[in-house]
Write an enzyme that holds these catalytic residues in place. Structure first.
Site, PDB file in Angstrom:
ATOM      1  N   LEU A  41       0.821  -1.209   0.000  1.00  0.00           N
ATOM      2  CA  LEU A  41       0.000   0.000   0.000  1.00  0.00           C
ATOM      3  C   LEU A  41       0.858   1.263   0.000  1.00  0.00           C
ATOM      4  O   LEU A  41       1.664   1.466   0.913  1.00  0.00           O
ATOM      5  CB  LEU A  41      -0.914  -0.017   1.242  1.00  0.00           C
ATOM      6  CG  LEU A  41      -1.777   1.241   1.427  1.00  0.00           C
ATOM      7  CD1 LEU A  41      -2.736   1.437   0.275  1.00  0.00           C
ATOM      8  CD2 LEU A  41      -2.501   1.175   2.756  1.00  0.00           C
ATOM      9  N   ASP A  42       0.664   2.104  -0.991  1.00  0.00           N
ATOM     10  CA  ASP A  42       1.339   3.412  -1.068  1.00  0.00           C
ATOM     11  C   ASP A  42       2.854   3.285  -0.897  1.00  0.00           C
ATOM     12  O   ASP A  42       3.489   4.062  -0.195  1.00  0.00           O
ATOM     13  CB  ASP A  42       0.751   4.372  -0.017  1.00  0.00           C
ATOM     14  CG  ASP A  42      -0.714   4.656  -0.293  1.00  0.00           C
ATOM     15  OD1 ASP A  42      -1.101   4.641  -1.466  1.00  0.00           O
ATOM     16  OD2 ASP A  42      -1.468   4.871   0.663  1.00  0.00           O
TER      17      ASP A  42
END
Lengths: 280, 280, 280, 280
Positions: C224-225
């Site tokens: 994530l990110d």
């Protein structure tokens, strides 16, 4: 003609500004500037900073404090009143990197950082020449990770300073030190908090491949690089920048953020509230 | 609960803030935010913006104006009182470049530019689809250097608008038009004023070899690109950037400066004073 | 006259630039621009981007690839050759916030984002009017946290796109999706990574009390990110800014970072290397 | 292992990069970085900077110059070849404001400004202590508007320096001086050129009411504040900022722009062309 600054905070309600400005009028003062901020006009918290001048030589900080006390009590407020003529005493702690130190001493000498500097304390002997060149006391305290020499730092700082600035001081101060010193400590961290806490933030930034680096000035609290943020500055970087380039570019951001934060602090423009700052 | 904004300016002297905040207290108001600025506490000019709320449904703008009038007179002040619920009517004039128009309509539709838009007027027919897609009136007025069609623009604007925004309108409005319209006109100039006035500022910037370009939002007055500046934004450029690149990069600065300036204007944060602006 | 772009990377050693520029000379090409970067001239990794034009109508991408293959092999290089005339096909995924979408479609329509857009896909029906107004296909796919509808998204994207841009698409794409799609996916995250990953980065920034907010464009990978960062932009904020203000201010940074990153991508200026990017 | 830098410019045509990189390969060099820029691939002007290393101890600048001469002649090019080991000699001229001087000496002492400093020359005696503290020669030359003492400045500078930097030197150097010195002179102007030329640019900016101030580093030519711009930096300001505040804020921009421009100059990254600069 003397200038005073009132910092004031309480639960928001009607009439605070009127009451305070009426008080200042009645003591013969003239408001130079006033800033307010409310987290929420309905049920929030209210903050105010008022700068006013008095030509009446009779009034001083003590008499004003006595006169204003009952008003503050009405509102259940926290507050402080400062006489601008009483300059703060700022102790400087610094390790090897000297660019922030150089900048602070320059600004102080140029009359732009209106503080007294009781001393510069360092675990690097090499800054002695620079500091004594300004006729300021230099304390060499060989603090290291193994022996932080905190009692010695404390004995230098406790009585002689109103606050400390860590102008790139690389050792963490213990909770015990913070508790005993019990005044404000302002730190410049050369990373864009909350990213890149702790050691070598420029190396961390390089490894992450960010395109913007930053630096952060904050109050020191018990958690590493976690206290209320006062100011942040950034610089754009690219893949071409080496760790050395980040260090070089980052200095501009560090010096600018620190100068700005200290200037706000010395002008009593900062109010701490719930791990954040209001900077008027 | 209604929100009002007071803009107030007069020669600086003691007791202004006290008098105004006392007035607000007595009518049952609560000050949300107040900003002051004085060019010089001793003999200077004083500016104030106060935002306050009233729960009393009885008071309206007219009654407040009547009540405050005598106080303003005491101080020999210029002032205005605004009811935030009465939204301003903003007429938009635009020529061929449409990025500012697109941005303004987007922000307006998103509820972030709290104005009424009585019309978009252009000398480019091509914007009709965009404008009417927002259910706004579009007036095509084929103004050109040879025939500026100012009487037609005036007849559209005079009664229906409180101010005009020139969102990249490329024709200069005449002194005669300014005189007859006699309300604020806000212009975005795609150059960093006072540099690069007039036509093709990006071309001028390219020829000069500057390393930073900018855009400027200002009030329109009788001299070309000379009125009080409200906001400026910049972009860094290099030798690699062509005229087309400057146009492309400049758009970010133009849109940001215009949105920011209009937002300040609509919130009654701007006071004009001697060809400059105070933007609270 | 056709323009080609060569992206090339290998272990650094002598003569790479000479070999490549000699190749281009011999096929009758003219180098427009060439960028190199080496992590370390001694034992590091070398990256190059060359843009060249050919007037000879005989050569095309396939014949050039055949001719250049042996040279690349000599150096053990990874490489790609692109014909600028073959525009990339960019699929857009977007959730509720539409400011990035509006900006991308504006830039595309203005001829500044030289891509094909096979579709805009959203889990918000409301964007249909905007998208179809540009005569582009709009696919409404009611994806949600409970049912991400990834097979439907994949069937829309797999054959028809060269890469995807998540222009504020709020659902995380699974590893399975990434594996099956197996082309570049570019995401705009409205936080200053690595700070403030995941949901509501502006709320996180507000709670932390930062003085600068940012946005980050990065390639999507399995975490994530966390993928390689392409571009970052920042905005200065203060204690006065509400969450709504951060959202409003952040849009400028989001749009600017995304436009810049996509422009670099489309011009083949980006090389991924060890979770970082070289952006020429 | 020695590093050389080639700066090269000529009318653009095919094969330049190939020819140059082939030359470097044949002398046993390894290209570290190469930058090109063409005003127009068809009929424009071409600029190149190549940084390469040679392990062969036999070659030196003179032999390389001899070997490369014929190639440059082929292309009708202007060019220079620099040996990175031969550091430039930078004379510093400074008047009363010392922040740029302090910063330059700091950077030089920290090894970040790889030049020799033959002297600091000033019409202010007060900088002597600072300069001699670094063991550098300090020349006090009481130049003033009435007597610019240019022959004395010239006699100090002509033989001992490769270029001069005016680190806030407040007297204009005459055409005659420029002609006789006949080497590069770099000036920091504390205004955002082409706005606010000449004296007191911060006062001019204040009177104009701009919202952004800037500083500009440029080569000196015969016209006041008109030579090719190398770097510009900006700071945002507001109505609250006094002339003193602009001076204070502007210093960050001045120091940053000057450090950046000198760093580019010393690395031979700057090519002058038609009153503009290419800064690689």
């Amino acid at each position: 003609m003397r200038k005073f600054i009132l910092l004031f905070q309480c639960h928001d309600r009607k009439g605070i500004v009127a009451r305070i400005s009426d008080f200042i009028l009645k003591i013969g003062g003239n408001i130079i500037t006033a800033d307010q901020y409310s987290t929420d006009p309905a049920g929030g918290y209210f903050f105010m900073r008022v700068e006013f001048i008095l030509d009446d030589g009779q009034q001083n900080r003590q008499s004003l404090v006595l006169a204003f006390g009952p008003i503050a009590q009405e509102f259940g407020a926290s507050w402080n009143l400062y006489d601008q003529a009483e300059t703060l005493r700022m102790g400087i702690l610094v390790s090897e990197p000297d660019h922030c130190l150089v900048d602070l001493l320059y600004l102080w000498n140029a009359g732009e950082l209106k503080v007294q500097i009781p001393f510069v304390l360092s675990n690097c002997e090499k800054h002695r020449k620079l500091v004594t060149g300004y006729n300021l006391p230099f304390y060499y305290v060989p603090a290291s990770k193994d022996n932080r020499q905190e009692s010695q730092i404390l004995s230098h700082s406790l009585a002689s300073t109103d606050f400390l600035v860590l102008a790139r001081y690389m050792l963490v101060l213990s909770s015990d030190f913070l508790h005993k010193y019990n005044k404000d400590i302002i730190n410049i961290h050369h990373g864009f908090l909350p990213s890149f806490k702790g050691v070598d933030p420029y190396g961390q930034a390089l490894n992450k491949g960010v395109k913007v680096i930053g630096s952060t000035v904050h109050f020191v609290d018990n958690q590493l690089d976690e206290g209320p943020i006062i100011a942040q500055e950034v610089e754009y970087v690219s893949h071409k920048d080496s760790r050395q380039d980040l260090i070089r570019k980052g200095r501009h951001a560090e010096k600018k953020a620190l100068a700005q934060a200290l200037s706000s602090y010395i002008d009593y423009r900062i109010i701490k509230h719930e791990n954040k700052t209001i900077v008027f």
